[in-house]
Structures are given as structure tokens and as C-alpha cells.
Motif scaffolding. Structure first.
Motif, short mmCIF file in Angstrom:
data_model
loop_
_atom_site.label_atom_id
_atom_site.label_comp_id
_atom_site.label_asym_id
_atom_site.label_seq_id
_atom_site.Cartn_x
_atom_site.Cartn_y
_atom_site.Cartn_z
N GLN A 289 22.37 16.29 -30.40
CA GLN A 289 23.63 16.30 -29.64
C GLN A 289 23.78 15.01 -28.85
OE1 GLN A 289 24.72 19.84 -27.34
NE2 GLN A 289 23.27 21.03 -28.54
N LEU A 290 22.67 14.59 -28.24
CA LEU A 290 22.69 13.38 -27.44
C LEU A 290 22.97 12.15 -28.30
CD1 LEU A 290 22.21 12.09 -24.64
CD2 LEU A 290 19.77 12.00 -25.20
N LEU A 291 22.31 12.04 -29.43
CA LEU A 291 22.52 10.91 -30.31
C LEU A 291 23.94 10.85 -30.86
CD1 LEU A 291 19.14 11.01 -32.26
CD2 LEU A 291 19.89 9.17 -30.73
N ALA A 292 24.54 12.01 -31.08
CA ALA A 292 25.89 12.07 -31.65
C ALA A 292 26.99 11.98 -30.60
CB ALA A 292 26.05 13.37 -32.44
N LEU A 293 26.61 12.05 -29.33
CA LEU A 293 27.60 12.09 -28.26
C LEU A 293 28.37 10.78 -28.17
CD1 LEU A 293 28.55 13.98 -25.93
CD2 LEU A 293 26.93 12.77 -24.46
N GLU A 294 29.69 10.88 -28.04
CA GLU A 294 30.52 9.71 -27.80
C GLU A 294 31.00 9.79 -26.36
OE1 GLU A 294 30.88 7.23 -29.78
OE2 GLU A 294 29.80 8.17 -31.43
N ASP A 295 30.53 8.88 -25.54
CA ASP A 295 30.82 8.90 -24.12
C ASP A 295 30.93 7.46 -23.64
OD1 ASP A 295 30.38 9.02 -21.18
OD2 ASP A 295 30.04 11.15 -21.56
N GLN A 296 31.95 7.17 -22.85
CA GLN A 296 32.18 5.80 -22.40
C GLN A 296 31.58 5.56 -21.02
OE1 GLN A 296 36.31 4.75 -22.73
NE2 GLN A 296 36.36 5.09 -24.94
N SER A 297 30.60 6.34 -20.63
CA SER A 297 29.93 6.12 -19.35
C SER A 297 29.41 4.69 -19.30
CB SER A 297 28.77 7.09 -19.18
OG SER A 297 29.24 8.42 -19.20
N PRO A 298 29.67 3.98 -18.21
CA PRO A 298 29.36 2.55 -18.20
C PRO A 298 27.90 2.22 -18.48
CG PRO A 298 30.75 3.12 -16.34
CD PRO A 298 30.34 4.41 -16.99
N TYR A 299 26.97 2.85 -17.77
CA TYR A 299 25.61 2.36 -17.84
C TYR A 299 24.57 3.43 -18.19
CZ TYR A 299 27.80 -1.66 -15.72
OH TYR A 299 28.62 -2.73 -15.49
N THR A 300 24.97 4.65 -18.35
CA THR A 300 23.99 5.69 -18.63
C THR A 300 23.31 5.48 -19.98
OG1 THR A 300 25.50 7.15 -17.45
CG2 THR A 300 23.60 8.18 -18.50
N TRP A 301 24.07 4.98 -20.96
CA TRP A 301 23.46 4.74 -22.27
C TRP A 301 22.36 3.68 -22.17
CZ3 TRP A 301 23.83 8.45 -25.33
CH2 TRP A 301 25.03 9.10 -25.63
N TYR A 302 22.56 2.72 -21.30
CA TYR A 302 21.55 1.67 -21.16
C TYR A 302 20.24 2.25 -20.62
CZ TYR A 302 19.51 -2.87 -20.02
OH TYR A 302 18.68 -3.95 -19.95
N LEU A 303 20.34 3.15 -19.66
CA LEU A 303 19.15 3.81 -19.14
C LEU A 303 18.47 4.64 -20.22
CD1 LEU A 303 20.45 4.96 -15.64
CD2 LEU A 303 18.82 3.13 -16.13
N GLN A 304 19.26 5.31 -21.04
CA GLN A 304 18.69 6.07 -22.15
C GLN A 304 17.91 5.14 -23.08
OE1 GLN A 304 18.78 9.35 -22.66
NE2 GLN A 304 19.91 9.71 -20.79
N ALA A 305 18.46 3.96 -23.33
CA ALA A 305 17.80 3.01 -24.22
C ALA A 305 16.49 2.53 -23.64
CB ALA A 305 18.73 1.82 -24.50
#
Length: 381
Positions: A289-305
């Protein structure tokens, strides 16, 4: 400075519609198993944060009574007072109350926002807060803690005798104590959510020193004020897991996923909880679910990475970095991280392209030299 903690188990502001169908009631906060014991003093009340002392109110009144200030509109008087007080202000990382900020002549961004809140309330000036997103700063992966730079800026508005005049139609001043070129404006929030955010910041302080019991109590207060405030829901779930109440933590994750707009950190931390509990199949479903999520959150994806890279999960890190760069294409450091991941995955040509983009978006000579050196090495492979 402007620090907001999120626990790093997965680092980690319409047109009217017809209402033919009855709206479903929103979920309510689940009942928690854990019960913290109050100690001397307990948890501060909201007014403890913004109530000025009698001496401070007297000083404020004397300032606005000056002839060159008294002629200004009320919202500009408030702005002038804050501007004067901040000339020699010590911008330190303390979550002070408004009174403490004036007494100590210092505080972090949230403390300064609270001071603005206190001055505006005392002077009967209308105000609003806007969440600002700034690049996160990673402190310590091994301790599973990250610090992000979400903070708020404040708008003070000119008064209007005509109540039909909307706020966006009035003159205003903007107060942002730590502007940065990477800041991304978020949603406008009300006073309740701002207070909930302040309690969450205090809870972060308590977590840093290992006082999980007090953090739990502060987050309870935060959620009592703003029960749909996702960062407090997420943090409380993490605190409960650390306190051994995994059942309540899971209830909160499920509740948060029902009501939150931003589900990235909730999904990430829920995935971590399921992994700890040995529920591999459920954990994998949440991860997908997380990998497929489309979300424009500014910086949360960077923390995930960053988290995925620390776990050597480079395929997931590549997905998260690409999601981040789709919406924040100008952040050179993310291209450098992507290049590192691509090299590990054997994608040397893509890594060169990522480094070229990193060079394009940085202005620092030191960074450009580093990226060019990496490109030269790749070219010789």
C-alpha cells in the motif's frame, strides 16, 4: 530551531456538492489500554502557553500607547511590538511558552508562534496559522529518531466592521521567523490544531529524554484538543508501542488511516509494528500500500527513502526518491541519494543522469565539485 519530531520506524493546508446521501459519522478515537499515572504538576493547560504575565501586558500596553504606534491599525501595532522584541532574540530550540519567550528573550519557531498567538489574543487581533514544510534533518538512524522542520507561520489581519468581508480580502502581515528557500506552504490550521501541534512538540521533547509516560499524557491532551491531528495520532501510537501496548498502538494506526489525509508515516510505522509482531503477510500488504501510494506530501517520501537506504532496501528507496522528486524536483541532495541507490543497483547511466541533475540544482561550489567527482568516477567504469 524549528523542530518537529516523528519517530523513524519508517522514515518517517470544492465546489459545493449535493448531499443526497446521509454522511457517515467520522470515526472516534479508540479506547486505549495504557493508563499513565499523573505526577506533580500534571500536563499544562492551553492557557499556560499563551497567557502573558501582568508585567508583560503592562509593557505591551505602554508600547502601543506611544504616539507613533497608537496611530497604526491594531494588527500593525502587534507586528511592531513583535518586531521590536525580536531584535536581539536568541533563536534557540526551546518550546517556551509566550511568557517564557519574553522572559528568556529566546525560543524556537513554535515558541515564537505561540508568542505571536499570545500578543494577538491580548490585542484582539485576528490571526491564522499556516503549516510550512522544510527539508527534514536526519539526526540518528540507529536511535530510530528523525527530526523534521515542519513549523508554522502566522498571518495577522486588519480588523473589519463588516463581518461579510472574508479574511483573504483584508490587509495582513505575515510572520515567518525562519524562512528558507526550500519551504513549501501547507494548509491553514485553526487554533485547536496549533495547540495540538505545540503539545506534540512538548511530547517530542519528552521522548528525547526517555520520559514516555509524560509524552503519552501530552499526546492525550493534543488529541483531546484535535482528535483528527494525524502527527499526534502517529506519535502516540509509537509511544504506546514503546510502552508495550501494541494492541492500542494498532488501534490508533487503524484509526489514523481512516481519517488522515497524509497516510505515509502511519502506513510506514504500522508496517514496522506488524514486522515486529511477526505478522509478515499483513506487514507485506501494508508495505505494498505504501509503495503504491500517490501522495504529494513535500518531504515525507524523502524520509521514507532515507530509512529504506539505512535498511539496505534499495529498490524501495528508489521508488520513494522518485515519488519525492516528482513533486520537489529542485532538491539536489535527493538526486545525489538517488544516484547512490542507482549505483548499488547497477544502474550507472541513470546514476550519471541523477548526478547531473544534482549539479544543476545546487548553488554551492563544494557540492558541485563532489557531484562532478562522482560523475567522473562513473564515466571511468
Amino acid at each position: 530551531m524549528r523542530l518537529m519530531l516523528i519517530l523513524f520506524f519508517s522514515i518517517l493546508l470544492q465546489a459545493c456538492q449535493a448531499t443526497d446521501k446521509p454522511q457517515m459519522p467520522r470515526p472516534t478515537l479508540p479506547q486505549l489500554n495504557y493508563a499513565a499515572e499523573l505526577f506533580d504538576g500534571g500536563v499544562p493547560a492551553p492557557e499556560d502557553f499563551y497567557q502573558l504575565s501582568a508585567a508583560q501586558i503592562k509593557s505591551l500596553n505602554e508600547f502601543v500607547a506611544q504616539e507613533h504606534i497608537a496611530s497604526l491599525p491594531r494588527y500593525k501595532q502587534a507586528y511592531a511590538y513583535l518586531k521590536k522584541r525580536l531584535v536581539n532574540f536568541n533563536f534557540q530550540g526551546e518550546n517556551y511558552s509566550a511568557t517564557e519567550s519574553l522572559e528568556n528573550n529566546g525560543g524556537n519557531c513554535m515558541a515564537l508562534a505561540m508568542l505571536t498567538y499570545a500578543i494577538a489574543k491580548e490585542m484582539d487581533v485576528e490571526f491564522r496559522f499556516q503549516v510550512m514544510h522544510t527539508m527534514p534533518v536526519l539526526l540518528d538512524i540507529s536511535d530510530e529518531i528523525a527530526v523534521t522542520s515542519d513549523h508554522v507561520r502566522t498571518f495577522l489581519y486588519e480588523a473589519s466592521e463588516d463581518e461579510s468581508v472574508a479574511l483573504f480580502g483584508r490587509s495582513r502581515v505575515q510572520i515567518d521567523y525562519f524562512p528558507d528557500k526550500y519551504d513549501r506552504g501547507g494548509k491553514l490550521i485553526n487554533q485547536e490544531e496549533f495547540l495540538a501541534m505545540f503539545y506534540r512538540n512538548l511530547a517530542a521533547d519528552a521522548i528525547f529524554i526517555g520520559d514516555l509516560n509524560y509524552a503519552f499524557l501530552l499526546l492525550n491532551k493534543s488529541l483531546k484538543i484535535a482528535p483528527y491531528y494525524e502527527p499526534a495520532i502517529n506519535m502516540q501510537a509509537v509511544v504506546l508501542r514503546k510502552l508495550g501496548d501494541e494492541e492500542s498502538a494498532e488501534k490508533l494506526y487503524r484509526y489514523g488511516l481512516e481519517i488522515a489525509e497524509n497516510k505515509i508515516t502511519l502506513l510506514s510505522n504500522y508496517h514496522f509494528l506488524l514486522e515486529l509482531d511477526g505478522r509478515a503477510e499483513q506487514a507485506d500488504r501494508i508495505k505494498q500500500q505504501l509503495l503504491a501510494l500517490e501522495d504529494q506530501s513535500p518531504y515525507t517520501w524523502y524520509l521514507q527513502a532515507l530509512d529504506a537506504m539505512s535498511k539496505q532496501d534499495y529498490k524501495s528507496a528508489k521508488v520513494y526518491l522518485n515519488k519525492f522528486l516528482q513533486n520537489t524536483h529542485y532538491y539536489h541532495r535527493a538526486y545525489y541519494d538517488l544516484a547512490k541507490v542507482q549505483v548499488i543497483l547497477g544502474e550507472y547511466q541513470l546514476a550519471e543522469e541523477s548526478l547531473a541533475l544534482a549539479m544543476k540544482y545546487t548553488e554551492r561550489t563544494q557540492d558541485r565539485s563532489l557531484y562532478q567527482t562522482k560523475i567522473d568516477r562513473l564515466s571511468n567504469l
